[in-house]
Design an enzyme around this catalytic site. Structure first.
Site, mmCIF file in Angstrom:
data_model
loop_
_atom_site.group_PDB
_atom_site.id
_atom_site.type_symbol
_atom_site.label_atom_id
_atom_site.label_comp_id
_atom_site.label_asym_id
_atom_site.label_seq_id
_atom_site.Cartn_x
_atom_site.Cartn_y
_atom_site.Cartn_z
ATOM 1 N N ASP A 99 -8.358 -2.002 -5.105
ATOM 2 C CA ASP A 99 -7.190 -2.021 -4.220
ATOM 3 C C ASP A 99 -6.120 -3.048 -4.617
ATOM 4 O O ASP A 99 -4.928 -2.797 -4.498
ATOM 5 C CB ASP A 99 -7.579 -2.156 -2.735
ATOM 6 C CG ASP A 99 -8.334 -3.426 -2.389
ATOM 7 O OD1 ASP A 99 -8.712 -4.186 -3.306
ATOM 8 O OD2 ASP A 99 -8.557 -3.653 -1.181
ATOM 9 N N HIS A 100 -6.560 -4.220 -5.101
ATOM 10 C CA HIS A 100 -5.607 -5.277 -5.478
ATOM 11 C C HIS A 100 -6.403 -6.372 -6.156
ATOM 12 O O HIS A 100 -7.624 -6.301 -6.211
ATOM 13 C CB HIS A 100 -4.876 -5.826 -4.244
ATOM 14 C CG HIS A 100 -5.802 -6.187 -3.122
ATOM 15 N ND1 HIS A 100 -6.541 -7.337 -3.114
ATOM 16 C CD2 HIS A 100 -6.150 -5.504 -2.000
ATOM 17 C CE1 HIS A 100 -7.283 -7.375 -2.027
ATOM 18 N NE2 HIS A 100 -7.081 -6.266 -1.331
ATOM 19 N N GLU B 229 -12.863 -2.892 -2.903
ATOM 20 C CA GLU B 229 -12.198 -4.131 -2.508
ATOM 21 C C GLU B 229 -12.107 -5.137 -3.661
ATOM 22 O O GLU B 229 -13.104 -5.456 -4.315
ATOM 23 C CB GLU B 229 -12.968 -4.732 -1.323
ATOM 24 C CG GLU B 229 -12.436 -6.046 -0.800
ATOM 25 C CD GLU B 229 -11.010 -5.963 -0.288
ATOM 26 O OE1 GLU B 229 -10.712 -5.051 0.488
ATOM 27 O OE2 GLU B 229 -10.200 -6.826 -0.675
ATOM 28 N N THR C 222 -4.853 -4.580 1.031
ATOM 29 C CA THR C 222 -5.536 -3.286 1.120
ATOM 30 C C THR C 222 -4.633 -2.217 1.730
ATOM 31 O O THR C 222 -4.562 -1.087 1.249
ATOM 32 C CB THR C 222 -6.797 -3.380 1.997
ATOM 33 O OG1 THR C 222 -7.568 -4.488 1.596
ATOM 34 C CG2 THR C 222 -7.634 -2.112 1.889
ATOM 35 N N HIS D 199 -14.933 -9.227 -0.731
ATOM 36 C CA HIS D 199 -13.668 -9.758 -0.204
ATOM 37 C C HIS D 199 -13.742 -11.277 -0.233
ATOM 38 O O HIS D 199 -14.797 -11.847 -0.004
ATOM 39 C CB HIS D 199 -13.466 -9.264 1.233
ATOM 40 C CG HIS D 199 -12.093 -9.504 1.758
ATOM 41 N ND1 HIS D 199 -11.648 -10.749 2.129
ATOM 42 C CD2 HIS D 199 -11.055 -8.655 1.946
ATOM 43 C CE1 HIS D 199 -10.398 -10.664 2.531
ATOM 44 N NE2 HIS D 199 -10.006 -9.397 2.430
#
Ligand code: GP9
Ligand code: MN
Length: 635
Positions: free
Chosen positions: A471-472, A253, A297, A412
Site C-alpha cells: 500500500d505504501h 500493509e 492506506t 504496521h
C-alpha cells in the site's frame, strides 16, 4: 480581570462544571482508547480549554442580563451537542459528522431508535445546566459582571493561549493530526469534542464551497487531455483473460519492494512472495510505485478504486467522501460483480464507513465481523493469520463473481509481534523500526501463503485471480541511516529515496502458465484499468489517469503525488533529473555561472514534469469540484 470584592465571574464556574462534566462523558460514555499518560493528560485538559473558550466570550457583553443569558444558553446548547453525540455514539460508535448527519439514511435510522438510545441517567447531563440557570437568574449579585477592557482582552488572550497549548500538545502526541485527520476518535481525544466539530464544519464548508463554484465547464478540457495523453486505444493481450473470475485483492500493509528476493541476517525475508516471482502463473512487477500521501492506506485504496490521485494534503477519504465517483465496484457491478472489503479494524478508521458508500462497495467486513481476542491480536488488532483464516467463511458465503479486498494489519508501524510468531530475527541497527520491520514482513508473507492454501482447500482458488499490492512505504526517510546500513550504501540519496517507493505488485492467475517478472514502470494509478482489462470490461467513457500494466501503449511515466516522477529513462526528484538506470544526474549545466533555475528548466525531465503537473492538477480539479456528478457515464 478586576474582580469586585470577593466575587468571581460566573463564566469561571460554568467552565469548571462544564469541563468536569465533559471529562466524565469522555471517560465513561465514549469508548476512547488511551494509550499513554500523555493522552490521558490531553484528554483531561481539553474539556476545560474548550469550556473556557466558549464561556469566556461572555465578558464582552456589557449588560448583565445579556451576559447571564449568554452563559445560560451556551451551556444548554453545548450540553445538547454532547448529548446528541452520546446518542449518536450509542448507535454508530462514532462521533457526529456533518455529512453523516445529513445523510438521509443515517438520520432516518436514528429517528426510529432514538428513544431506545436514551438512558434515564442522561438527565444528569443537565444538572450543571440547571444549576447555572438558577445562579444566573436568581443569584446574579454573587458574580462579577463588570469587566474592564483589560480583563476582556486578558480573557480572550488566555483562551487563545490555552487553545494553542492544547493544539501543541496534540500535535506532539499525534504529528500531522490536522492535516492527516485519520480518525475522528483521535481528533476528539486530542482537541476535544467542540473543537472537533468546528474542524469538521471547516473541512466540510471548504469542500462544499469549492463544489458550489464548480459547474462542469472544466470537463471537456480534462477529457481531451485524458484521451490524448493517457488512454491507449489498443487492448492488451491480457484483455479478458480473467473474464468472470473472482478478484481477490490483497492490500499488503507497509511492504516495500526492497524486501523481495532479499535477505536479513542471511535469511530470506519473504520466501513465499519470492517464490511467486518465479511462479509460472504469476506476473511480478518490480518497478511498481506507490503514489500515496498523507492518507496512506486510504490513499492507496483511492488510487486503486478510481485511478485518480489522492490529495497532496489531508486524506481524500475524509475530505471528499461525499463526492460522486465512478469507482471500480460501480463499473464491475454492471458485469455482475459484487464488491467487498475485509479489514479487521474500526470501520470508521480513515472514514471508510462513509467513503465505501461513495465508492459503491457492497459489503464491509470490519472488526465486528471477526473474532478478536487478546490472544489472536497484536498492535493494531487481529493478526493477519487469523484474519485470513476467519475470512474464508465470509468469502464462501458470497455470491460469485466477486471483487474482495483484504487489508492486512500486522505489518504496521511500530511492527510489533509476539515472540512465538517470529520466524526470523530482527535486524540490528540504530532504528528499532527498521529492525522490527523484517519479522513482521515475514509474518505477513507466511499469512499470505497460508491464505493461498486455505483458498485452495476451500475450493475458491481456481475460479479466482489473486492480486497482491503493497500500500505504501513502511520505512520512512527518518530511518535513512539504518536503511543505508542495511542496503550496504554510503547514504540514501534522493534518487534512492524514490526507488524505495517501489512496492510489490503481483498478479496471480491460476493455470495461466505465462507469468514472469516484468520491469514495466507502473504504479497504483494503473490498477483500475488493469483489473478492468483482465476482466474484459471496457470502460471507454470514464476519466482516469493510469493504464493497463500489460498494454504496449502506456504513457511512459509514473507520477508520485509530490510531483516527482519515474519514466522509462529518468527519475525526477528534488529539482534534479537523474538517469533511471545509472542514477547519475543528467543535463546538469556544465557552466556553473548559469542560473540554477535555468539549468533545471532545461533538463531532460522538463517535458514530463509539465505533464505530471497538469495531470495532478486535473485530478485535483475532479475531486475538489466533485466533477463526476456532471459526467454522463454509460449505463
Ligand atoms: C488502518 C490501517 C492502517 O485501518 O489501514 O492505516 P495506515 O496507517 O497504514 O494508513
Ligand atoms: Mn497502510
Amino acid at each position: 480581570m478586576t474582580f469586585n470584592q470577593n466575587k468571581i465571574p460566573l463564566f469561571i464556574i460554568a467552565t469548571i462544571l462544564f469541563g468536569i462534566k465533559t471529562y466524565i462523558v469522555y471517560r465513561f460514555m465514549f469508548n476512547i482508547d488511551l494509550e499513554n499518560i500523555m493522552q490521558e493528560i490531553i484528554l483531561f485538559i481539553n474539556p476545560f480549554v474548550s469550556a473556557f473558550l466558549i464561556f469566556a466570550i461572555s465578558v464582552w457583553f456589557t449588560k448583565t442580563s445579556r451576559q447571564m443569558k449568554y452563559i445560560r444558553y451556551t451551556s444548554i446548547l453545548a450540553t445538547v451537542l454532547i448529548f446528541s453525540n452520546i446518542v449518536f455514539y450509542r448507535s454508530f460508535a462514532d462521533f457526529i459528522t456533518i455529512p453523516q448527519l445529513l445523510q438521509g439514511s443515517n438520520a432516518a435510522d436514528l429517528g426510529k431508535s432514538i428513544f431506545t438510545l436514551m438512558e434515564p441517567y442522561d438527565l444528569l447531563l443537565f444538572a450543571d445546566v440547571a444549576f447555572i440557570w438558577y445562579l444566573s437568574k436568581y443569584r446574579v449579585e454573587l458574580f462579577t459582571v463588570d469587566f474592564a477592557r483589560k480583563g476582556k482582552v486578558f480573557a480572550l488572550a488566555l483562551s487563545l493561549v490555552l487553545l494553542s497549548g492544547n493544539f501543541l500538545l496534540a500535535e506532539m502526541e499525534r504529528p500531522q493530526l490536522f492535516t492527516r485527520a485519520f480518525d475522528r476518535e483521535y481528533l476528539v481525544k486530542n482537541i476535544g469534542l467542540f473543537n472537533y466539530h468546528i474542524y469538521d464544519v471547516a473541512v466540510n464548508t471548504k469542500a462544499s464551497t469549492q463544489k458550489v463554484f464548480a459547474d462542469g465547464n472544466e470537463i471537456p478540457e480534462i477529457k481531451d487531455y485524458v484521451e490524448n495523453n493517457i488512454k491507449s486505444n489498443q487492448k492488451s493481450d491480457m484483455f479478458g483473460i480473467a473474464k468472470g473470475k473472482n478478484v481477490i485483492f490483497i492490500n499488503a500493509e507497509s511492504i516495500q519492494s526492497f524486501v523481495i528476493n532479499n535477505k536479513v541476517n542471511g535469511e530470506e525475508i519473504t520466501p513465499f512472495l519470492n517464490s511467486l516471482t518465479e511462479d509460472e502463473d504469476t506476473y511480478y512487477f518490480e518497478n511498481f510505485y506507490h503514489q500515496t500521501e498523507q492518507g496512506k492506506t486510504s490513499d492507496s485504496e483511492f488510487l486503486v478504486e478510481n485511478s485518480l490521485y489522492p490529495l497532496s494534503r489531508g486524506a481524500v477519504f475524509f475530505t471528499h467522501s461525499q463526492n460522486e465517483y465512478n469507482a471500480l465496484p460501480n463499473i464491475i457491478a454492471k458485469a455482475g460483480y459484487n464488491s467487498n472489503v475485509f479489514h479487521a479494524n474500526n470501520k470508521t478508521f480513515w472514514n471508510r464507513d462513509q467513503m465505501y458508500e461513495s465508492l459503491d462497495i457492497d459489503n464491509f467486513y470490519g472488526e465486528e465481523a471477526f473474532e478478536v481476542t487478546d490472544d489472536n491480536s497484536v498492535g493494531w488488532g487481529l493478526k493477519d493469520k487469523p484474519f485470513f483464516e476467519q475470512s474464508i467463511d465470509h468469502l464462501q458465503s458470497l455470491e460469485e463473481p466477486y471483487y474482495s479486498k483484504f487489508i492486512t494489519l500486522t505489518n504496521h508501524f511500530p511492527f510489533e509481534l509476539p515472540e512465538e510468531d517470529k520466524s526470523i530475527e530482527a535486524y540490528d541497527s540504530n532504528s528499532t523500526t527498521l529492525n522490527n520491520f523484517f519479522p513482521t514482513v515475514r509474518y505477513m508473507d507466511e499469512s499470505i501463503e497460508q491464505f493461498f492454501n486455505q483458498l485452495k482447500a476451500a475450493g475458491l482458488y481456481e475460479e479466482s485471480i489473486i492480486i497482491i499490492m503493497g500500500d505504501h512505504y513502511g520505512i520512512s526517510a527518518n530511518h535513512n541511516r539504518a536503511m543505508s546500513q542495511y542496503l550496504g550504501k554510503e547514504e540514501i540519496t534522493p534518487f534512492d529515496h524514490v526507488q524505495l517507493q517501489r512496492v510489490p505488485f503481483y498478479i496471480h492467475i491460476p493455470g495461466h502458465g505465462k507469468g514472469e517478472v516484468r520491469s514495466t514502470v507502473s504504479g497504483q494509478i494503473d490498477v483500475k484499468p488493469t483489473i478492468l482489462s483482465l476482466l474484459g470490461i471496457e470502460n471507454e467513457d470514464d476519466i482516469y489517469f493510469g493504464n493497463d500494466v500489460f498494454s504496449e501503449t502506456r504513457k511512459d511515466y509514473v507520477a508520485l503525488r509530490n510531483g516527482d516522477f519515474i519514466s522509462d529513462d529518468y527519475i525526477s526528484t528534488s529539482g534534479m533529473c537523474y538517469d533511471r538506470q545509472t542514477g547519475d544526474p543528467v543535463n546538469e549545466s556544465s557552466d556553473p555561472s548559469l542560473d540554477v533555475s535555468m539549468s533545471e528548466k532545461e533538463n531532460a525531465c522538463t517535458p514530463i514534469i509539465e505533464k505530471v503537473d497538469q495531470e495532478l492538477a486535473y485530478s485535483d480539479d475532479l475531486i475538489y469540484g466533485d466533477l463526476f456528478r456532471f459526467i454522463e457515464l454509460e449505463e
